[in-house]
Design an enzyme around this catalytic site. Structure first.
Site, PDB file in Angstrom:
ATOM      1  N   LYS A 120       5.878  -6.868  16.702  1.00 35.99           N
ATOM      2  CA  LYS A 120       4.496  -6.555  17.073  1.00 35.99           C
ATOM      3  C   LYS A 120       3.974  -7.656  17.975  1.00 35.99           C
ATOM      4  CE  LYS A 120       1.334  -3.384  16.226  1.00 35.99           C
ATOM      5  NZ  LYS A 120       1.576  -1.961  15.941  1.00 35.99           N
TER       6      LYS A 120
ATOM      7  N   LYS B  82      11.008  -3.481  17.656  1.00 36.93           N
ATOM      8  CA  LYS B  82      10.123  -2.500  18.290  1.00 36.93           C
ATOM      9  C   LYS B  82       8.750  -2.579  17.672  1.00 36.93           C
ATOM     10  CE  LYS B  82       9.955   1.064  21.077  1.00 36.93           C
ATOM     11  NZ  LYS B  82       8.722   0.475  21.582  1.00 36.93           N
TER      12      LYS B  82
ATOM     13  N   SER C 254       8.769   6.898  21.005  1.00 36.25           N
ATOM     14  CA  SER C 254       9.205   5.717  21.764  1.00 36.25           C
ATOM     15  C   SER C 254      10.731   5.602  21.736  1.00 36.25           C
ATOM     16  CB  SER C 254       8.622   4.443  21.157  1.00 36.25           C
ATOM     17  OG  SER C 254       7.315   4.234  21.626  1.00 36.25           O
TER      18      SER C 254
HETATM   19  P1  NAD Z   1      -7.414   3.050  20.502  1.00 33.47           P
HETATM   20  O1  NAD Z   1      -7.842   1.754  21.047  1.00 33.47           O
HETATM   21  O2  NAD Z   1      -6.979   4.129  21.445  1.00 33.47           O
HETATM   22  O3  NAD Z   1      -8.562   3.696  19.581  1.00 33.47           O
HETATM   23  C1  NAD Z   1      -9.193   3.083  18.512  1.00 33.47           C
HETATM   24  C2  NAD Z   1     -10.610   3.655  18.413  1.00 33.47           C
HETATM   25  O4  NAD Z   1     -11.233   3.211  17.198  1.00 33.47           O
HETATM   26  C3  NAD Z   1     -11.507   3.210  19.564  1.00 33.47           C
HETATM   27  O5  NAD Z   1     -12.088   4.339  20.165  1.00 33.47           O
HETATM   28  C4  NAD Z   1     -12.549   2.306  18.887  1.00 33.47           C
HETATM   29  O6  NAD Z   1     -13.804   2.321  19.510  1.00 33.47           O
HETATM   30  C5  NAD Z   1     -12.584   2.908  17.496  1.00 33.47           C
HETATM   31  N1  NAD Z   1     -13.135   2.004  16.474  1.00 33.47           N
HETATM   32  C6  NAD Z   1     -13.019   0.664  16.383  1.00 33.47           C
HETATM   33  N2  NAD Z   1     -13.664   0.202  15.293  1.00 33.47           N
HETATM   34  C7  NAD Z   1     -14.220   1.273  14.705  1.00 33.47           C
HETATM   35  C8  NAD Z   1     -15.045   1.440  13.554  1.00 33.47           C
HETATM   36  N3  NAD Z   1     -15.393   0.402  12.803  1.00 33.47           N
HETATM   37  N4  NAD Z   1     -15.444   2.684  13.212  1.00 33.47           N
HETATM   38  C9  NAD Z   1     -15.072   3.741  13.962  1.00 33.47           C
HETATM   39  N5  NAD Z   1     -14.308   3.642  15.071  1.00 33.47           N
HETATM   40  C10 NAD Z   1     -13.885   2.431  15.438  1.00 33.47           C
HETATM   41  O7  NAD Z   1      -6.251   2.698  19.455  1.00 33.47           O
HETATM   42  P2  NAD Z   1      -5.145   3.662  18.869  1.00 33.47           P
HETATM   43  O8  NAD Z   1      -3.914   3.499  19.692  1.00 33.47           O
HETATM   44  O9  NAD Z   1      -5.720   5.003  18.625  1.00 33.47           O
HETATM   45  O10 NAD Z   1      -4.841   2.932  17.468  1.00 33.47           O
HETATM   46  C11 NAD Z   1      -5.654   3.138  16.314  1.00 33.47           C
HETATM   47  C12 NAD Z   1      -4.888   2.699  15.078  1.00 33.47           C
HETATM   48  O11 NAD Z   1      -3.650   3.423  15.012  1.00 33.47           O
HETATM   49  C13 NAD Z   1      -4.495   1.213  15.041  1.00 33.47           C
HETATM   50  O12 NAD Z   1      -4.509   0.787  13.698  1.00 33.47           O
HETATM   51  C14 NAD Z   1      -3.062   1.219  15.542  1.00 33.47           C
HETATM   52  O13 NAD Z   1      -2.337   0.090  15.066  1.00 33.47           O
HETATM   53  C15 NAD Z   1      -2.572   2.499  14.931  1.00 33.47           C
HETATM   54  N6  NAD Z   1      -1.380   3.072  15.584  1.00 33.47           N
HETATM   55  C16 NAD Z   1      -1.394   3.410  16.908  1.00 33.47           C
HETATM   56  C17 NAD Z   1      -0.256   3.995  17.471  1.00 33.47           C
HETATM   57  C18 NAD Z   1      -0.229   4.491  18.892  1.00 33.47           C
HETATM   58  O14 NAD Z   1       0.768   5.140  19.268  1.00 33.47           O
HETATM   59  N7  NAD Z   1      -1.255   4.287  19.681  1.00 33.47           N
HETATM   60  C19 NAD Z   1       0.892   4.175  16.704  1.00 33.47           C
HETATM   61  C20 NAD Z   1       0.869   3.800  15.363  1.00 33.47           C
HETATM   62  C21 NAD Z   1      -0.284   3.257  14.818  1.00 33.47           C
END
Ligand code: NAD
Length: 473
Positions: free
Chosen positions: A108, A72, A364
């Site tokens: 992943k 997953k 999930s």
């Molecule tokens: P997303 O694409 O929805 O949002 C990420 C945001 O970060 C975007 O708005 C982008 O513009 C911004 N960003 C990028 N670079 C940046 C910077 N240098 N400074 C400030 N902002 C910046 O992605 P997400 O789903 O929110 O994921 C974010 C993090 O969380 C990732 O590391 C991802 O692996 C982790 N994550 C996500 C989930 C999930 O359910 N979506 C679950 C676990 C972990």
């Protein structure tokens, strides 16, 4: 992207693992097997762009561990994607699932594109072709490997994936469980969108409710009135900010790609989001001050810092300037091992990604169970519970001769909807995981930080399950 001059992201994960492994009882061979990425699938496929040109796309799917199946983990769309990064993220998924007691191995996926440079039609073609490649190699399926959203992807991409899978595997009764994070109309579960941010909030709230921890940090118990800085206003950052604000914390700064804004009286994430949508930038938000560099937000005086964008943003170089008391790693891998060392010296509590952002995979898991059971949560018990509660209320009123007020009546009567059960399951999961990790940390004074304690917890669980399986020939 490398975490510092010498170590890649995957090597950083391995270093954290090795550090924790010394606090476990497993022999070297088992530890090596837990650490190894079992399968790495690197692919290239062509798509025709809207202008008629052909482009070759680079993509990956990594299955880190099959000690429990399916594997997953999310799919990331980013031009930073590379094999090392996907391997690191897949490893973190194995440990994350173990910590929150979700019975999956880690996986992943990543596609090396910047989604902003492609039309919706092109993105759909890329996602569908990627899914078809996974099907061809048996790298996707409800019992094999179940992707989900990650950086740059969301419910839309998941609906393309499930549709492609179902068209290639007609009649497979559990096919909706081949991917999670789907729209509710396509077999998704209510509560998935906000799950990771809500899990971040539940995890940090539990830490803030631990008197010994708060005393050490010199903070009051509880999240109320805590000052919070959030980096990244995407899915995870937006919802983290929302739940902190709704529960009485003050979100004093928000950072995005283009810059950062600050208001000591607190920011409303929805208003900032709408402002960004309208103007294309979070900068110049009414009442807030612009910060010169977006990374300045990471160095602000605050109680809780939530990096929710990408990895390696806090490293050996800027960690000494971080002034937060608690760092909640909402993103995956935002702090490097060098930063961890600085935090230990400065007495900053870093609450690690591996479990703190497990809300997404936890919900999930609930979505996958819903897909396998083919029934919506709450469908069986909602009316039963409401009828029972109504009966208890009438009995109480007739025995006491008093009437329960309308607000209280509605609260007590309410039978659980799907979203109530999902939030409650998530809350239970995050509280239990926080306590398990803290117990391990408290049980051994040599464990330097919470990340190491979380790894020890994960290694113990994965190692034990390998031992129980007795799978090595
Ligand atoms: P997303 O694409 O929805 O949002 C990420 C945001 O970060 C975007 O708005 C982008 O513009 C911004 N960003 C990028 N670079 C940046 C910077 N240098 N400074 C400030 N902002 C910046 O992605 P997400 O789903 O929110 O994921 C974010 C993090 O969380 C990732 O590391 C991802 O692996 C982790 N994550 C996500 C989930 C999930 O359910 N979506 C679950 C676990 C972990």
């Amino acid at each position: 992207m490398s975490s510092d001059k010498t170590y890649s992201f995957f090597q950083s994960v391995e270093r954290s693992f090795d550090k924790a492994a010394t606090f476990t009882k497993f022999e070297k061979g088992i530890l090596e097997q837990i650490k190894a990425c079992n399968s790495v699938y690197q692919m290239r496929f062509p798509i025709k762009r809207d202008d008629g040109s052909i482009e070759v796309i680079e993509a990956y799917r990594v299955q880190h561990s099959q000690h429990k199946t399916p594997c997953k983990g999310g799919i990331r769309f980013s031009d930073e994607v590379n094999q090392d990064e996907v391997m690191a993220l897949a490893s973190l998924m194995t440990y994350k699932c173990a910590i929150v007691n979700v019975p999956f191995g880690g996986g992943k996926g990543g596609i090396k594109i910047n989604p902003r440079n492609y039309s919706v039609y092109e993105l759909e073609k890329i996602t569908r072709r990627y899914t078809a490649e996974l099907v061809k190699k048996n790298f996707i399926g409800p019992g094999i490997d179940v992707p989900a959203p990650d950086y740059g992807t969301g419910a839309r991409e998941m609906s393309w994936i499930v549709d492609t899978y179902q068209s290639l595997k007609p009649g497979e009764i559990d096919s909706a469980g081949c991917v999670t994070g789907k729209p509710v109309t396509q077999g998704g579960v209510r509560g998935r969108t906000e799950a990771t941010g809500l899990g971040v909030f539940f995890g940090i709230r539990e830490v803030c409710n631990m008197p010994a921890v708060m005393e050490k940090l010199g903070l009051q118990i509880g999240v109320k009135d805590k000052t919070v800085v959030v980096q990244g206003l995407g899915n995870v950052g937006y919802h983290s900010a929302k739940f902190f604000r709704e529960n009485g914390s003050k979100v004093i700064a928000l950072a995005e790609f283009e810059g950062a804004i600050m208001n000591p009286d607190g920011l409303n994430e929805e208003q900032v989001f709408q402002h960004r949508k309208a103007t294309g930038s979070i900068l110049n938000f009414p009442g807030a001050t612009n910060l010169e560099k977006n990374t300045d937000a990471l160095e602000l005086e605050c109680d809780i810092l939530i990096p929710a964008a990408l990895e390696n943003v806090i490293n050996g170089e800027n960690a000494p300037r971080v002034k937060a008391k608690i760092i909640g790693e909402a993103a995956n891998g935002p702090c490097t091992p060098e930063a961890d060392e600085v935090f230990v010296q400065k007495g900053i509590l870093c609450v690690p990604d591996m479990y703190l952002n497990a809300g997404g995979v936890t919900v999930s898991y609930f979505e996958w169970l819903k897909n396998l059971s083919h029934v919506r949560y709450g469908r069986m018990e909602k009316r039963f519970t409401e009828n029972l509660n109504s009966h208890i209320l009438s009995q109480m009123e007739s025995l006491t001769g008093k009437q329960v007020g309308a607000g209280e009546r509605a609260f007590i009567m309410h039978g659980p909807e799907e979203v109530d059960l999902v939030h409650s399951g998530l809350e239970e999961t995050m509280i239990t995981a926080t306590r398990e990790i803290m117990d391990i940390w408290n049980s051994n004074p040599n464990i330097p930080d919470m990340r190491t304690a979380a790894y020890v917890n994960a290694i113990n669980k994965v190692g034990t399950s390998y031992g129980e399986l007795g799978i090595f020939p």
